[in-house]
Design an enzyme around this catalytic site. Structure first.
Site, PDB file in Angstrom:
ATOM      1  N   HIS A   4      11.652   7.719   1.449  1.00  0.00           N
ATOM      2  CA  HIS A   4      13.043   7.278   1.509  1.00  0.00           C
ATOM      3  C   HIS A   4      13.576   7.154   0.086  1.00  0.00           C
ATOM      4  O   HIS A   4      12.973   6.488  -0.747  1.00  0.00           O
ATOM      5  CB  HIS A   4      13.163   5.940   2.234  1.00  0.00           C
ATOM      6  N   LEU A  61      14.800   3.533  12.557  1.00  0.00           N
ATOM      7  CA  LEU A  61      15.130   4.318  11.372  1.00  0.00           C
ATOM      8  C   LEU A  61      14.853   3.548  10.086  1.00  0.00           C
ATOM      9  O   LEU A  61      15.383   2.456   9.872  1.00  0.00           O
ATOM     10  CB  LEU A  61      16.607   4.736  11.418  1.00  0.00           C
ATOM     11  N   ASP A  62      14.011   4.136   9.226  1.00  0.00           N
ATOM     12  CA  ASP A  62      13.682   3.588   7.908  1.00  0.00           C
ATOM     13  C   ASP A  62      13.104   2.175   7.967  1.00  0.00           C
ATOM     14  O   ASP A  62      13.152   1.445   6.983  1.00  0.00           O
ATOM     15  CB  ASP A  62      14.922   3.595   6.986  1.00  0.00           C
ATOM     16  N   GLU A  63      12.572   1.791   9.112  1.00  0.00           N
ATOM     17  CA  GLU A  63      11.991   0.451   9.251  1.00  0.00           C
ATOM     18  C   GLU A  63      10.488   0.511   9.509  1.00  0.00           C
ATOM     19  O   GLU A  63       9.880  -0.501   9.850  1.00  0.00           O
ATOM     20  CB  GLU A  63      12.686  -0.303  10.398  1.00  0.00           C
TER      21      GLU A  63
END
Length: 284
Positions: A192, A227-229
């Site tokens: 990310h 998402l992105d976690e």
């Protein structure tokens, strides 16, 4: 037949005698422990351990599994045993930006990453020449909202056919569906382009510039439906100043992204990362 190197990772509810039970069985096989790491998560009461050891000639995987059956059942362990001699295979997914892909290929070339790239998958044709120059099969799989499900089935089939141990999203600028994220849980690492959770979106460095930040970074994490976690594996930051332009921040960010992703891939391939709920235990 020569001695073989193995890595054993395990987790279970913490209680006395876990280390002794495992190491006693390995000692009975005349195995030599080269590295040992343990962690007790007091918040959850879980115990995590990674053992790297050499088994003498004549002691194979089956013999080790038989020896460890008793402590595994006694402590209700979740275990994973890998043989280091087997070179791990990875599939790299990329879009237009190729800096993280190039860095991974270089680290493999110089031997820092002990892996083989089974395939490069992209939704753009930009990196075809790079992959083919390295002798790596390149698969162009364009994707639209209408074809996403079909494209992801193609991706999954390629991953299975290649025998890949890991899928690496090297700036692959598509969000994986919940379905694919779930089916490949724990097998996909994403980089990310931000020090999570700040500045999400397409232009994080421009957002950071507008806010006048003094630090930027990148985060490598496992992909999950959130998402992105996903559980974080590795992160890095760098100091920046008011005198730097957005392009300067992008350049600095590219370097960080490349390093962080490569380190995360190495940690995973060496069985140094263990999932602990929404977090990870990383034996670096």
């Amino acid at each position: 037949m020569s001695p073989a190197n193995f890595v054993l990772t395990l987790s279970c509810a913490d209680r006395p005698g876990i280390v002794a039970a495992v190491t006693t069985e390995l000692a009975a096989l005349s195995a030599n422990i080269a590295e040992s790491n343990q962690f007790w998560d007091r918040e959850t009461g879980r115990f995590f351990m990674r053992l790297a050891f050499t088994a003498p000639e004549g002691v194979d995987r089956e013999a080790i599994e038989r020896a460890l059956k008793s402590p595994i059942e006694r402590f209700s362990m979740k275990t994973n045993l890998t043989e280091e001699a087997r070179k791990k295979r990875i599939v790299i997914m990329v879009s237009k930006f190729d800096h993280t892909l190039r860095h991974l290929l270089y680290q493999i070339q110089v031997g820092w990453l002990d892996a083989e790239v089974a395939a490069v998958i992209s939704n753009h044709d930009t990196t075809r020449k790079l992959a083919e120059a390295e002798g790596i099969p390149f698969h162009l799989l364009p994707v639209t909202p209408q074809t996403k499900a079909e494209q992801e089935e193609q991706v999954l089939n390629l991953v299975k056919q290649s025998g890949a141990d890991l899928v690496v999203l090297a700036r692959y600028m598509q969000v994986l569906s919940d379905n694919l994220s779930t089916r490949l849980f724990g097998q996909v690492i994403n980089i990310h382009h931000s020090f999570l959770p700040s500045f999400k979106g397409a232009k994080p460095y421009h957002q950071a510039h507008e806010r006048g930040v003094k630090i930027i970074g990148a985060t490598a994490h496992y992909v999950t439906p959130d998402l992105d976690e996903g559980p974080i594996i590795e992160q890095e930051t760098a100091r920046v100043t008011h005198a730097m332009s957005p392009d300067d921040l992008v350049a600095a960010g590219r370097d960080i992204e490349s390093r962080v992703l490569a380190r995360a891939v190495k940690l995973h391939l060496e069985s140094r990362v263990m999932l602990n709920g929404k977090k990870t235990v990383v034996f670096g």
